[in-house]
Scaffold this motif. Structure first.
Motif, PDB file in Angstrom:
ATOM      1  N   ASP A  30      -4.333   6.320   0.541  1.00 49.84           N
ATOM      2  CA  ASP A  30      -4.773   5.884  -0.782  1.00 49.84           C
ATOM      3  C   ASP A  30      -3.805   6.430  -1.833  1.00 49.84           C
ATOM      4  O   ASP A  30      -2.948   7.273  -1.569  1.00 49.84           O
ATOM      5  CB  ASP A  30      -6.208   6.329  -1.057  1.00 49.84           C
ATOM      6  CG  ASP A  30      -6.384   7.842  -0.953  1.00 49.84           C
ATOM      7  OD1 ASP A  30      -5.453   8.592  -1.301  1.00 49.84           O
ATOM      8  OD2 ASP A  30      -7.460   8.284  -0.503  1.00 49.84           O
ATOM      9  N   GLU A  81      -2.296  -3.105  -3.141  1.00 49.97           N
ATOM     10  CA  GLU A  81      -2.396  -1.918  -3.987  1.00 49.97           C
ATOM     11  C   GLU A  81      -1.164  -1.733  -4.872  1.00 49.97           C
ATOM     12  O   GLU A  81      -0.977  -0.658  -5.450  1.00 49.97           O
ATOM     13  CB  GLU A  81      -2.577  -0.678  -3.104  1.00 49.97           C
ATOM     14  CG  GLU A  81      -3.893  -0.633  -2.348  1.00 49.97           C
ATOM     15  CD  GLU A  81      -5.085  -0.522  -3.291  1.00 49.97           C
ATOM     16  OE1 GLU A  81      -5.042   0.323  -4.207  1.00 49.97           O
ATOM     17  OE2 GLU A  81      -6.038  -1.300  -3.120  1.00 49.97           O
ATOM     18  N   GLN A  90       0.852  -1.193   0.000  1.00 48.35           N
ATOM     19  CA  GLN A  90       0.000   0.000   0.000  1.00 48.35           C
ATOM     20  C   GLN A  90       0.885   1.240   0.000  1.00 48.35           C
ATOM     21  O   GLN A  90       1.981   1.233   0.559  1.00 48.35           O
ATOM     22  CB  GLN A  90      -0.906   0.026   1.236  1.00 48.35           C
ATOM     23  CG  GLN A  90      -2.002  -1.041   1.214  1.00 48.35           C
ATOM     24  CD  GLN A  90      -2.894  -0.940   2.442  1.00 48.35           C
ATOM     25  OE1 GLN A  90      -2.454  -1.199   3.554  1.00 48.35           O
ATOM     26  NE2 GLN A  90      -4.137  -0.551   2.233  1.00 48.35           N
TER      27      GLN A  90
END
Length: 761
Positions: A290, A605, A277
């Motif tokens: 994010d 991710e 991530q």
């Protein structure tokens, strides 16, 4: 040339004198059962499973050891042949355990498959079966020797391919056993191949043991990411997890073999320090965020440094094993921002002749042609550990009669019988190569197909340009092919796509030449962009690299893994998907541009690096970025710059400027070569991983220091001191200390071939 005709099972086929019946049958897709025969090994003819009927012969003959003759008539499925084959199968099954349900070879076992066609459903043998004690031969291979059928493929592999007879057949008859020498571990860097060639479940993949069945897995073709050979692999995955790696046949590159480094490195992909991530550092605290937040933070950090200090204050380092697509977008993004300090030559120290390089460094020949050489000169090359599959080709050349010569800083165990092996005092390669040039041995002067190869220890030498120039003079004198053996899997792709400071893609000279990898660490930058680089392990001067990272205002790491040091010096870490989760192209040292596809989706991710740099370019509002929407678009742009290998001419000054005193000899060990290998637990448990630790000195140096093996010594370099254990190794020259690079214990030290102080603790 097909000059002979034979008949096999009623089919008339052309053959060549000297071929064996089984070779002709295989070419004609006529299947003959076999266990001991392997096309890349010598013929043993000891399993007898390939017995066939040959007209006018008094009894069945082994197809693997029967040369063809003109007019020969062979029957592989006649009653006589089938009776002989079934009889052999019955004998083989007499002592074989009935444990297929718990055997890792189940589902891909040659004995299992052939017994279905040639075995009986009930055994006539009612005596007790023999059993053989298993052996612990190391962390990579599991043994179950009761299953062994004595085909001797593994023994012949050691003799003929790995060059190390680590297994042998002892005793006779029913008491015969395949064993190691006095319970010794198997240590060859090609050892895992005996798993593939074992026709039964006697030798299996230890880290993979009991993990999955062959029918549960899907296989995907890919390319080995650790060296410049580009071995072809098959990656087996189950439910989006890589379970194991095996060779894919490509006779022009890796034949049917792969190095253990390629077979077992995938275990690193599931370590706890894998980045999955995006992460940013806020007030010295790491936060998982994010992608949008992380990318905005990245752009802001880079633009702040550029506005404050200018584009020259940013340095960019890429690993030597990225895809063509990753490299192209890496340099496209950076150069669009005006950043020209771009490099992938992390371990190189001498860049003085970089303008003389061809479009990309290459071997100057092919892997197959190396086998045909009648003389080979290795300069600064620990080939067995640097490039195991290239070493295999050199070993075959040696077996074919090639005379071998070397100039190395250490008397490496390369297994060859050298005509001349120069290990100069203080590891001075320039002096050693000058000696060879001034006194060229007769065996080298009379060679008709000589090859000279410069390995990593020469390429990364502080006088690399001088070594290339001297090697060129030697090549000109003896009419040799001169080649460069690069580190990483895609140095060629990096050169061609412009991941060097002095060139744009396609060998175009950069109008604003940037700084090389060494210069951008010496000349402290305010920001660094890293692409799968861990500077404290991967750079030539790791101590200096670590200091540069710690002193920078902003560090962006587009990496697959993180390190403890990286968590201190980085500001943003973006998760780059590793080789098994991306598609792309790599170019090997003989110029093959090979494509591969992702075996599994990116974890978490993670994203392919080329996508990350494309989005960063988009956020920076770089013109024309919209034309790179797919990986095909990126490769199309890069492909126009991919060129065939071209010759170079090295003419640098041949003056020797080697330092005096005690010199550090260092190399990237076989299992510390890159971030993936360093995290592969099975490889880190091998002898090759542990034996490079410590300070290695010869007996004379040890005597001068009054130390013995295991004693503590203090070594200092880069104004840093560390304490290491002594390893006495008489392969080293006087006035040298071998301290490997790429190890956590050594990261604060300086560069190779530089002075170092050593004293008793």
């Amino acid at each position: 040339m097909n000059d002979t005709t034979i008949t096999i099972d009623g089919k008339e086929v052309a053959a060549e004198q000297g071929e064996m019946v089984i070779e002709v049958a295989d070419r004609e897709n006529i299947r003959i059962p076999r266990f001991c025969y392997h096309k890349n090994l010598s013929i043993a003819a000891n399993c007898r499973m390939c017995l066939v009927e040959v007209e006018k012969a008094p009894k069945p003959l082994p197809a693997c050891a029967t040369p063809i003759t003109d007019g020969m008539v062979v029957k592989t499925r006649s009653p006589i042949a089938l009776q002989a084959q079934k009889a052999v199968m019955e004998f083989l099954l007499i002592n074989h355990p009935l444990d297929c349900p718990v055997c890792d070879q189940g589902g891909e076992c040659e004995l299992q498959d052939i017994s279905m066609g040639y075995g009986e459903d009930v055994s006539r043998y009612n005596q007790g079966k023999r059993s053989v004690a298993d052996q612990d031969v190391g962390p990579l291979i599991e043994t179950f020797m009761t299953r062994c059928i004595h085909c001797t493929r593994c023994v012949r592999f050691g003799d003929e391919i790995s060059g190390m007879r680590e297994l042998g057949l002892v005793n006779r008859g029913e008491k015969s056993q395949i064993t190691t020498y006095v319970e010794k571990n198997i240590e060859s860097e090609l050892s895992g191949n005996i798993i593939d060639i074992c026709p039964v479940g006697a030798l299996t993949n230890k880290p993979f043991r009991f993990k999955a069945r062959t029918w549960e897995m899907k296989q995907h073709a890919t390319i080995a990411p650790h060296d410049c050979v580009g071995s072809n692999l098959m990656m087996h995955e189950r439910r989006n997890e890589v379970m194991r790696v095996v060779p894919a046949e490509n006779e022009a590159i890796n034949e049917t073999w792969i190095a253990d480094r390629d077979r077992y490195s995938h275990f690193a992909l599931y370590t706890p320090d894998r980045v999955t991530q995006p992460m940013i550092k806020v007030n010295d605290t790491w936060q998982t965020v994010d992608w949008a937040t992380a990318l905005e933070h990245t752009v802001a950090g880079l633009q702040t440094v550029i506005h404050k200090h200018g584009e020259k204050a940013v340095g960019a380092l890429a690993s030597q094993s990225e895809t063509v697509e990753n490299y192209y977008m890496f340099q496209y993004f950076l150069r669009s921002l005006g950043i020209n300090n771009i490099d992938h030559r992390l371990q190189q120290q001498d860049f003085s002749d970089q303008s003389a390089f061809p479009a990309y460094p290459h071997m100057g020949t092919t892997f197959e042609k190396i086998e045909e050489s009648d003389a080979v000169v290795l300069i600064g090359s620990h080939t067995r550990k640097e490039q195991p599959m290239l070493w295999h080709r050199l070993h075959k050349a040696s077996q074919n009669g090639a005379k071998m010569f070397a100039v190395n800083p250490v008397d490496f165990n390369l297994i060859f019988a050298f005509e001349k092996n120069i290990v100069p005092e203080s590891g001075d390669l320039v002096a050693g190569l000058t000696q060879l040039l001034e006194h060229i041995p007769e065996g080298l002067q009379s060679a008709t197909k000589p090859v000279i190869l410069l390995g990593a220890l020469a390429m990364n030498h502080p006088q690399a340009a001088t070594l290339r120039s001297l090697a060129q003079k030697l090549a000109d004198k003896i009419g040799a092919t001169l080649g460069l053996v690069t580190s990483g899997s895609n140095s060629a792709g990096a050169w061609l796509t412009g991941v060097v400071p002095h060139r744009l893609p396609g060998k175009q000279a950069a109008s604003n030449e940037g700084q090389d990898a060494q210069a951008m660490l010496q000349d402290q930058k305010q920001a660094y962009v890293l692409l799968n680089v861990e500077p404290e392990f991967d750079c030539a001067n790791t101590g200096q690299a670590l200091q540069a990272m710690n002193n920078a205002e902003f560090v962006l790491a587009v990496n697959t893994f993180t390190t403890d040091d990286m968590l201190q010096y980085a500001n943003v870490i973006l998760p780059a998907a590793p080789f098994n989760e991306i598609s792309g192209h790599m170019i090997n040292a003989q110029g093959d541009c090979q494509q591969f596809n992702a075996a599994i989706p990116p974890k978490g991710e993670s994203r392919p690096a080329w996508k990350i740099f494309r989005i960063l370019a988009q956020l920076c509002q770089i013109d024309e970025i919209a034309k790179f929407m797919t990986i095909a678009d990126v490769f199309e742009a890069a492909q126009q710059h991919i060129a065939e290998p071209e010759a170079a001419k090295w003419t640098a000054d041949s003056k020797n400027t080697a330092p005096r005193g005690t010199i550090r000899i260092a190399e990237m060990p076989i299992y510390a070569i890159d971030p993936i290998v360093r995290r592969a637990k099975p490889l880190q448990e091998t002898h090759d991983a542990t034996k490079v630790q410590g300070a290695h000195i010869n007996k004379a140096t040890a005597s001068g220091l009054q130390v013995n093996t295991g004693d503590a010594v203090i070594v200092s370099q880069n104004d840093n001191e560390i304490t290491l254990s002594v390893v006495i190794n008489d392969c080293l020259a006087d006035n040298t200390v071998y301290i490997a690079q790429g190890l956590a214990e050594h990261k604060t030290l300086g560069a190779a071939y530089a002075p170092i102080e050593i004293k008793r603790a």
